[in-house]
Design an enzyme around this catalytic site. Structure first.
Site, mmCIF file in Angstrom:
data_model
loop_
_atom_site.group_PDB
_atom_site.id
_atom_site.type_symbol
_atom_site.label_atom_id
_atom_site.label_comp_id
_atom_site.label_asym_id
_atom_site.label_seq_id
_atom_site.Cartn_x
_atom_site.Cartn_y
_atom_site.Cartn_z
ATOM 1 N N ASP A 542 0.857 -1.181 0.000
ATOM 2 C CA ASP A 542 0.000 0.000 0.000
ATOM 3 C C ASP A 542 0.901 1.242 0.000
ATOM 4 O O ASP A 542 2.123 1.146 0.127
ATOM 5 C CB ASP A 542 -0.885 -0.034 1.244
ATOM 6 C CG ASP A 542 -2.131 0.832 1.124
ATOM 7 O OD1 ASP A 542 -2.312 1.486 0.077
ATOM 8 O OD2 ASP A 542 -2.926 0.842 2.082
ATOM 9 N N ARG A 602 -1.139 -0.549 -4.724
ATOM 10 C CA ARG A 602 -2.113 0.523 -4.971
ATOM 11 C C ARG A 602 -1.670 1.441 -6.100
ATOM 12 O O ARG A 602 -2.480 1.845 -6.928
ATOM 13 C CB ARG A 602 -2.357 1.331 -3.697
ATOM 14 C CG ARG A 602 -3.538 2.285 -3.809
ATOM 15 C CD ARG A 602 -3.940 2.867 -2.472
ATOM 16 N NE ARG A 602 -2.951 3.813 -1.952
ATOM 17 C CZ ARG A 602 -3.130 4.508 -0.824
ATOM 18 N NH1 ARG A 602 -4.224 4.324 -0.101
ATOM 19 N NH2 ARG A 602 -2.207 5.354 -0.405
ATOM 20 N N ASP A 618 -9.169 3.495 -1.746
ATOM 21 C CA ASP A 618 -10.014 3.691 -0.565
ATOM 22 C C ASP A 618 -11.376 4.249 -0.962
ATOM 23 O O ASP A 618 -11.638 5.453 -0.865
ATOM 24 C CB ASP A 618 -9.313 4.622 0.422
ATOM 25 C CG ASP A 618 -8.034 4.005 0.972
ATOM 26 O OD1 ASP A 618 -7.882 2.772 0.881
ATOM 27 O OD2 ASP A 618 -7.188 4.754 1.484
ATOM 28 N N HIS A 676 -12.816 -5.427 2.162
ATOM 29 C CA HIS A 676 -11.873 -4.687 3.003
ATOM 30 C C HIS A 676 -12.609 -3.520 3.633
ATOM 31 O O HIS A 676 -13.600 -3.025 3.078
ATOM 32 C CB HIS A 676 -10.697 -4.188 2.163
ATOM 33 C CG HIS A 676 -9.617 -3.530 2.968
ATOM 34 N ND1 HIS A 676 -9.034 -4.132 4.059
ATOM 35 C CD2 HIS A 676 -9.016 -2.309 2.837
ATOM 36 C CE1 HIS A 676 -8.116 -3.320 4.566
ATOM 37 N NE2 HIS A 676 -8.094 -2.210 3.850
#
Length: 944
Positions: A542, A602, A618, A676
């Site tokens: 990440d 990511r 996100d 998630h």
């Protein structure tokens, strides 16, 4: 002991609260992104300068006397008729219908950055030859295909033709701008004003200007050219302005796609009068939808499509980049010699694309198709194909920030078994590490990680742990100490180690552009170095944009120094790819090169598909975020990144049960399938929902696992050919204009059409079934529908509208077990959906599911199934492959079939045998029971 544990828990909560407060200050946390934390084009000095140049006659002139034609390329000098600075243009014809254009300064004060490690090899050359010439132009013919390039000298322009048809033009709008390097102007002072102060741009040719009219005008330095400020951050620019820009005109094209990552529709929008699309990898907190803001990753590839042609533009530049798109109407006739090559008259629609990058050279590949499949293969030949993932990674992944401790992990694991839910992987976020020191485990919460991993392995499950590319500055932390001692951190402009603020607090940032750093990082994943790790532990990268909480735009200062003396501004968008690369290499090396890695990242760039999976970042538990995951993953697939998914349920906020159910249903039909959630959300184990919702989620998981042989075959096809797994409808139906803007439904391969339900309280969906003369079968009811048509389909909460195209064969596993590894030797059922002509075909790929033996030892099977003339035949689609397997064919389900008098099986060396069957006249479904033949053998089944 209880009191000690309570104190420790309070400290952890206090630290988490401190981080969240800090984030609120740094990022302006609200219910949506604070746009003021991220630049607009007007606030980005180079974008503002580039965009201030209006279309007109280009000030650049090709000096034909300097033209040199060698075996590999043509070079010619370009002269800016105001500054007199010379550029060098290099043209290359490439095999497989591609052209490469590079433009650099002829004599730069300092070399410009050329992006390494993205191309898998130097592309093979298709030699250019001069086939015509006059005082102001040169005609070039490519050795492959009916392609010609017209190089016009004054003003400089390139036109690329196929026979007499104009495919695209370069610099037709005169927007080539190459900010040459220069010495600082003493009169300027030590600092420039901040960006966006309204200062007038330097004078450049405008509409109607002639190049000679600009001669003698003084060259000026814009505000922000040598130093600029954004909010409280100052960016020194010791090398001055170095941006590059170029325009491309695409006659006949109205639909363009690609240049991810943006939370926007699949079809790119016109940006004139608004913000350009931005490519600059950023950690954007609670990103907004339907705008061109930059997000976590960047792939500078644009695709253009019309019913007769597909083209691609690959802009190989790792610096901050903006892309402007405009829609125009262009005449089919051009000045001078061009008229000899063009057919027809009148006007045609045209899309113009303008690329603007902060540094680097102009390095662009023109992918000439002609079909979209050709464009996919062309791009894959340059940057590689999607890595073939281990089979387990195509199953379901359960994650949250964070599972508390080993007992919590094992309780979640047990929850799936107790509620008869399949799951392959459980994930650990940043709290698992000791004080967020990656490559470690919190000794109080994860004291025996290897034992925990062994417990999961006994269930044939895996664990993924996060390893972020920021390292806690802490003397005594081995990772930090070694990186500092070896000098492998990114440096500041004064040569000290760059430090920023991230999850551990003060953090150093490894310089992944350095091959030595990448080798060191890869070695850290060995079982000796990564204590507590085991073969069933995999990795999540990440924050690899890189994310710097106290940096400008939540990332690194652009004047930070990297390996080779390059500034961060030169390499920013490729940094995340290097993190992904090094981690994947580490997982490969820890097994001696035997085992295929799984790494989720990511941030990404062109070529990241070679290293693993990506996700959309996100997101939020809202219906619009559910919807947007479709075009976001479709866009990524179009540019090679097929292994894409979105956080099921949304990362932020708590989803209502209906939304969570619909997200599971969609996730089951997207390539990467992971739930998630944020630290502050409620637990989301499917069994925590009311039973009616839990049952529907179980069914969605079952559909995913049943289709794993199909998914695995699609991934092999993507790995082999570079074609996307999750496809827009227009890829399969390139002449159907109705499909060109559809992005709420999609195809998996060429066989399944999926229309997720993405509206709250929906009682029905409008599904477009494409294909003149084609049929589509509902996979649940087997009801047949003819295409093309828009079908209103009633839905309930348990509905997942999925259709199988007539003419395809889909392999399935019909026994859903606790994980994919438990199913890998199960028998196969073939679902044969007949076309109106009574035909169907499909493939099945099988290997051991986890090693590189398919590649190094040719240990694999690729079977082709063909149904025609009432006969189903199985044969090898790749005779080089060989693989022993116990898998057998258990059933054949033929959809759209009449009732035969008899069904006969023929295998080599065996007498004919009759098969039992059952026919349903209402659904026209014929089920052949237990052929009992090994999937690796050649056989045929005859309906008589």
């Amino acid at each position: 002991m209880a009191e000690v544990a309570a104190v420790a828990a309070r400290r952890r909560r206090s630290w988490a609260s401190l981080v969240l407060v800090f984030l609120g200050v740094c990022l302006g946390i609200t219910l949506a992104v604070d746009r003021s934390n991220f630049k607009t084009c007007e606030e980005s000095s180079f974008c503002k300068r580039q965009r201030s140049i209006r279309p007109g006659l280009s000030p650049y002139r090709a000096l034909l006397d300097s033209l040199q034609l060698g075996p590999d390329s043509l070079t010619v000098h370009l002269n800016h008729e105001v500054t007199k600075v010379l550029l060098v243009l290099e043209l290359q014809g490439l095999q497989k219908n591609m052209t490469r254009i590079r433009i650099d300064e002829l004599e730069p004060r300092r070399p410009r950055y050329r992006v390494p490690d993205v191309l898998v090899a130097d592309p093979p050359i298709a030699r250019l030859s001069v086939s015509g010439r006059d005082d102001n132009s040169v005609e070039l013919t490519m050795a492959e295909g009916p392609y010609k390039i017209i190089l016009t000298a004054r003003p400089f322009r390139l036109d690329l033709l196929e026979d007499r048809s104009l495919l695209l033009s370069v610099n037709a709008r005169g927007l080539l701008e190459f900010e040459h390097q220069r010495a600082p102007r003493v009169s300027q002072g030590s600092k420039d004003p901040a960006e966006g102060d309204g200062a007038q741009p330097e004078e450049t040719p405008r509409d109607g200007d002639k190049p000679e009219e600009t001669q003698g005008k003084a060259e000026k330095d814009e505000p922000g050219a040598w130093e600029e400020t954004f909010k409280t951050h100052s960016d020194s620019k010791p090398y001055g302005p170095m941006s590059v820009g170029l325009d491309f005109s695409l006659p006949g094209m109205e639909h363009v796609y690609g240049i991810p990552e943006h939370a926007d529709n699949l079809r790119l929008k016109v940006t004139e009068g608004g913000e350009p699309y931005r490519l600059y990898n950023l950690d954007v907190f609670q990103y907004e939808l339907y705008n061109p803001m930059a997000l976590y990753g960047s792939v500078p590839v644009l695709l253009a499509h019309n019913p007769h042609r597909d083209l691609g533009i690959f802009w190989l530049n790792a610096a901050e980049t903006w892309v402007d798109i405009s829609s125009n109407t262009a005449g089919k006739t051009l000045f001078g010699k061009m008229m000899d090559y063009l057919q027809g008259s009148g006007e045609t629609p045209q899309t113009d694309v303008r690329w603007m990058s902060e540094t680097g050279i102009i390095d662009v590949f023109l992918l000439l198709g002609p079909s979209i499949s050709d464009v996919f293969r062309q791009y894959a030949s340059l940057t590689g194909t999607q890595a073939l993932p281990p089979l387990f990674s195509l199953g379901y992944h359960q994650s949250r920030w964070n599972y508390r401790d080993e007992a919590d992990v094992l309780e979640v694991d047990q929850g799936f078994d107790e509620h008869n839910l399949p799951c392959d992987v459980i994930w650990l976020d940043i709290e698992h590490a000791d004080g967020k020191r990656y490559f470690t485990w919190d000794p109080s919460r994860f004291p025996q990680p290897r034992t925990m991993l062994e417990r999961l392995a006994s269930k044939r499950r895996k664990l993924v742990a996060i390893v972020d590319p920021h390292i806690k500055v802490d003397s005594g932390y081995r990772v930090h100490d070694e990186l500092r001692n070896l000098g492998l951190y990114v440096k500041t402009r004064d040569g000290s180690d760059y430090e920023g603020w991230c999850w551990p607090g003060s953090a150093g940032y490894p310089d992944f552009t350095n091959p030595t750093m990448r080798a060191w990082w890869a070695n850290m994943f060995s079982y000796d170095n990564y204590e507590g790790s085991a073969p069933n532990l995999f990795v999540w990268n990440d924050m690899n944009e890189p994310s710097v909480f106290n940096g400008p735009e939540v990332t690194m200062l652009k004047d930070a120094q990297h390996y080779g003396g390059w500034e961060h501004r030169d390499v920013h968008n490729i940094y995340g790819l290097y993190v992904h690369m090094a981690t994947a290499d580490g997982l490969r090396q820890r097994s001696g090169g035997m085992e295929r890695p799984f790494v989720l990242a990511r941030a990404f760039f062109a070529g990241s598909q070679r290293f693993g999976a990506v996700w959309t970042g996100d997101n939020t538990a809202e219906w619009d975020h559910l919807k947007i995951s479709i075009p976001m993953c479709l866009s990524l697939g179009l540019v090679g990144l097929s292994f894409c998914g979105a956080d099921v349920g949304g990362f932020f906020k708590n989803p209502e049960p209906e939304l969570l159910v619909r997200w599971y249903q969609m996730g089951a039909y997207q390539p990467f399938f992971r739930a998630h959630a944020h630290l502050d959300t409620g637990r989301r184990g499917p069994w925590l929902l009311p039973s009616q919702h839990n049952d529907i989620i179980r069914d969605a998981l079952g559909q995913r696992y049943s289709l794993l042989p199909f998914w695995y075959t699609l991934f092999y096809q993507a790995h082999r050919e570079g074609i996307p797994i999750m496809r827009p409808l227009w890829v399969q139906y390139p002449q159907d204009v109705t499909t060109f803007s559809i992005d709420d439904q999609y195809l998996l391969g060429d066989a399944l059409l999926v229309h997720p339900v993405s509206d709250s309280g929906a009682h029905g969906v409008q599904v477009y079934l494409p294909g003149q003369g084609e049929v589509w079968y509902d996979i649940q009811s087997y009801q047949k529908h003819h295409g093309p048509q828009t079908l209103y389909l009633p839905v309930t909460l348990s509905s997942i509208p999925v259709f199988q195209r007539g003419g395809t064969i889909v392999p399935r596993w019909m026994r859903v077990r606790r994980s994919s590894e438990c199913m890998k030797d199960d028998p196969i059922t073939l679902f044969v959906a007949l076309s109106p002509q009574g035909t169907a075909e499909g493939e099945l790929f099988l290997d051991d599911g986890h090693t590189f033996n398919y590649e190094t030892r040719q240990e694999f099977l690729l079977r082709r199934f063909l149904f025609s003339g009432n006969t189903l035949v199985s044969s090898s689609a790749d005779p080089e492959g060989h693989f022993e397997t116990p898998i057998w064919i258990e059933r054949v389900v033929i959809i759209g079939a009449g009732k035969p008098a008899a069904v006969v099986l023929q295998t080599k060396g065996s007498p004919e045998s009759r098969l039992s069957f059952q026919h349903d006249p209402e659904t026209s479904v014929l089920v052949l029971r237990k052929p009992g033949i090994n999937v690796a053998s050649d056989w045929s089944i005859h309906l008589r």
